[in-house]
Design an enzyme around this catalytic site. Structure first.
Site, PDB file in Angstrom:
ATOM      1  N   LYS A 118       0.952  -1.178  -0.002  1.00 31.54           N
ATOM      2  CA  LYS A 118       0.077  -0.074  -0.087  1.00 31.54           C
ATOM      3  C   LYS A 118       0.868   1.182  -0.037  1.00 31.54           C
ATOM      4  O   LYS A 118       0.692   2.173  -0.881  1.00 31.54           O
ATOM      5  CB  LYS A 118      -0.945  -0.179   1.216  1.00 31.54           C
ATOM      6  CG  LYS A 118      -1.836  -1.391   1.424  1.00 31.54           C
ATOM      7  CD  LYS A 118      -2.658  -1.095   2.431  1.00 31.54           C
ATOM      8  CE  LYS A 118      -2.107  -1.162   3.879  1.00 31.54           C
ATOM      9  NZ  LYS A 118      -1.328  -2.550   4.236  1.00 31.54           N
ATOM     10  N   ARG A 162      -9.611   0.904   8.804  1.00 26.46           N
ATOM     11  CA  ARG A 162      -9.268  -0.455   9.111  1.00 26.46           C
ATOM     12  C   ARG A 162     -10.353  -0.973   9.956  1.00 26.46           C
ATOM     13  O   ARG A 162     -10.208  -2.181  10.471  1.00 26.46           O
ATOM     14  CB  ARG A 162      -8.044  -0.562   9.856  1.00 26.46           C
ATOM     15  CG  ARG A 162      -6.729  -1.010   9.273  1.00 26.46           C
ATOM     16  CD  ARG A 162      -5.578  -0.465  10.222  1.00 26.46           C
ATOM     17  NE  ARG A 162      -4.276  -1.182   9.901  1.00 26.46           N
ATOM     18  CZ  ARG A 162      -3.367  -0.704   9.414  1.00 26.46           C
ATOM     19  NH1 ARG A 162      -3.232   0.394   8.629  1.00 26.46           N
ATOM     20  NH2 ARG A 162      -2.299  -1.746   9.311  1.00 26.46           N
ATOM     21  N   ARG A 178      11.783  -5.683   4.775  1.00 26.64           N
ATOM     22  CA  ARG A 178      11.657  -4.268   4.573  1.00 26.64           C
ATOM     23  C   ARG A 178      12.778  -3.554   5.446  1.00 26.64           C
ATOM     24  O   ARG A 178      12.900  -3.761   6.433  1.00 26.64           O
ATOM     25  CB  ARG A 178      10.290  -3.936   4.990  1.00 26.64           C
ATOM     26  CG  ARG A 178      10.054  -2.551   5.000  1.00 26.64           C
ATOM     27  CD  ARG A 178       8.558  -2.179   5.056  1.00 26.64           C
ATOM     28  NE  ARG A 178       7.641  -2.764   6.048  1.00 26.64           N
ATOM     29  CZ  ARG A 178       6.489  -2.841   6.413  1.00 26.64           C
ATOM     30  NH1 ARG A 178       5.707  -2.325   5.492  1.00 26.64           N
ATOM     31  NH2 ARG A 178       5.997  -3.411   7.521  1.00 26.64           N
ATOM     32  N   ARG A 220      11.168  -1.287  10.868  1.00 30.95           N
ATOM     33  CA  ARG A 220      10.338  -0.912  11.931  1.00 30.95           C
ATOM     34  C   ARG A 220      10.089  -1.876  13.283  1.00 30.95           C
ATOM     35  O   ARG A 220      10.168  -3.125  13.175  1.00 30.95           O
ATOM     36  CB  ARG A 220       8.689  -0.962  11.162  1.00 30.95           C
ATOM     37  CG  ARG A 220       8.618   0.329  10.471  1.00 30.95           C
ATOM     38  CD  ARG A 220       7.570   0.451   9.570  1.00 30.95           C
ATOM     39  NE  ARG A 220       6.318  -0.536   9.783  1.00 30.95           N
ATOM     40  CZ  ARG A 220       5.112  -0.389   9.145  1.00 30.95           C
ATOM     41  NH1 ARG A 220       5.084  -0.032   8.090  1.00 30.95           N
ATOM     42  NH2 ARG A 220       4.165  -1.139   9.629  1.00 30.95           N
ATOM     43  N   ARG A 251      -0.596  -8.471  13.520  1.00 30.95           N
ATOM     44  CA  ARG A 251      -0.985  -7.654  12.709  1.00 30.95           C
ATOM     45  C   ARG A 251      -1.736  -8.467  11.572  1.00 30.95           C
ATOM     46  O   ARG A 251      -2.978  -7.916  11.016  1.00 30.95           O
ATOM     47  CB  ARG A 251      -0.060  -6.941  11.886  1.00 30.95           C
ATOM     48  CG  ARG A 251       0.533  -5.866  12.753  1.00 30.95           C
ATOM     49  CD  ARG A 251       2.127  -5.405  12.326  1.00 30.95           C
ATOM     50  NE  ARG A 251       2.050  -4.922  11.074  1.00 30.95           N
ATOM     51  CZ  ARG A 251       3.180  -4.808  10.272  1.00 30.95           C
ATOM     52  NH1 ARG A 251       4.324  -5.217  10.891  1.00 30.95           N
ATOM     53  NH2 ARG A 251       3.189  -4.354   9.057  1.00 30.95           N
TER      54      ARG A 251
END
Ligand code: AP5
Length: 225
Positions: free
Chosen positions: A13, A88, A127, A161, A172
């Site tokens: 996203k 969400r 990431r 992160r 998550r």
């Protein structure tokens, strides 16, 4: 034009929102970036949400709705925005409708990025991100053009992160299945939900999204998902 990019953690996203921002001059409204900025600032709000964020749980609706309402009310949002990470939950989707009505705006597209769960874990584990502007990179799929330097803002502090640890990622993914997936019928019923193949490479996903925006192309209708 106002659009929502929907999809599980790691679907891409943020990566696509940054491209749309540059291509169409839209404002990216990323609630994850807003939460991270609040935590980094050390504000009272940031301290309240830090443990929730680190664990991979959703921040309470009232806090998130207030954050996004402030941004939608700003003049820059009048030229069109991309919602990345919001809504969400069903209450967030309902609150968004109320905000749009208040500002005389509407949603043009809700784009669901579909990615297999195994690929999500692979993407998130590789990431690294730019805390300054929120841009995401990947050690194999998406390296910055200049090593160690953000392509978008030139930031040189690229980090992993706090919520990308395996335990938080599992939480998550569960939050997406249990709390976010239930908003799909909400948009499907209104006929504005489309899906793109988020498993494709980054350029191909961008082309599919552009096709949705153009009102045709290869993108698949999400009517039966
Ligand atoms: P948030 O920051 O929104 O995280 P998320 O939804 O979990 O999404 P991600 O940022 O992890 O992934 P993405 O889909 O943007 O993928 P990306 O482009 O980076 O939210 C974080 C937290 O904040 C939440 O857990 C919650 O605590 C809180 N929060 C935020 N919004 C909230 C809300 N509305 N309500 C309540 N709480 C909220 O890509 C991932 C990786 O894959 C990158 O490395 C990228 O380079 C790579 N990649 C991207 N596309 C491709 C591709 N096509 N092929 C290969 N690799 C790719």
């Amino acid at each position: 034009m106002n659009l929502i990019l929907l999809g599980p953690p790691g679907a891409g996203k943020g990566t696509q929102a940054k491209r749309l921002q540059q291509a169409y001059g839209l404002v990216q409204l990323a609630t994850g970036d807003m939460v991270r900025a609040a935590i980094a600032s050390g504000s009272e709000l940031g301290q309240r949400v830090k443990a929730i964020y680190d664990a991979g749980q959703l921040v309470p609706d009232d806090i998130i709705i207030q954050m996004i309402a402030e941004r939608i009310a700003q003049p820059e949002s009048a030229r069109g925005f991309i919602l990345d990470g919001f809504p969400r939950t069903v209450p967030q989707a309902e609150a968004l409708d109320a905000m749009l009505a208040e500002h005389g705006q509407k949603l043009d597209h809700v784009i669901l990025m579909e990615v297999d769960e195994a690929a999500l874990v692979d993407r998130i584990s590789g990431r690294f991100t730019c805390p300054q502007c929120g841009a995401s990179y990947h050690e194999r799929y998406n390296r910055p053009k200049i090593e160690g330097r953000c392509d978008i803002c030139g930031g040189t502090e690229l980090v992993h992160r706090a919520d990308d640890r395996p335990e938080a990622v599992a939480t998550r993914l569960a939050a997406y299945r249990n709390q976010t997936a239930p908003i799909l019928p909400y948009y499907r019923a209104r006929g504005i939900l489309r899906s793109v193949d988020g498993m494709a490479d980054i350029d191909e996903v961008a082309r599919e999204i552009e096709a949705v925006i153009a009102g045709g192309g290869e993108a698949r209708s999400a009517m039966h998902r």
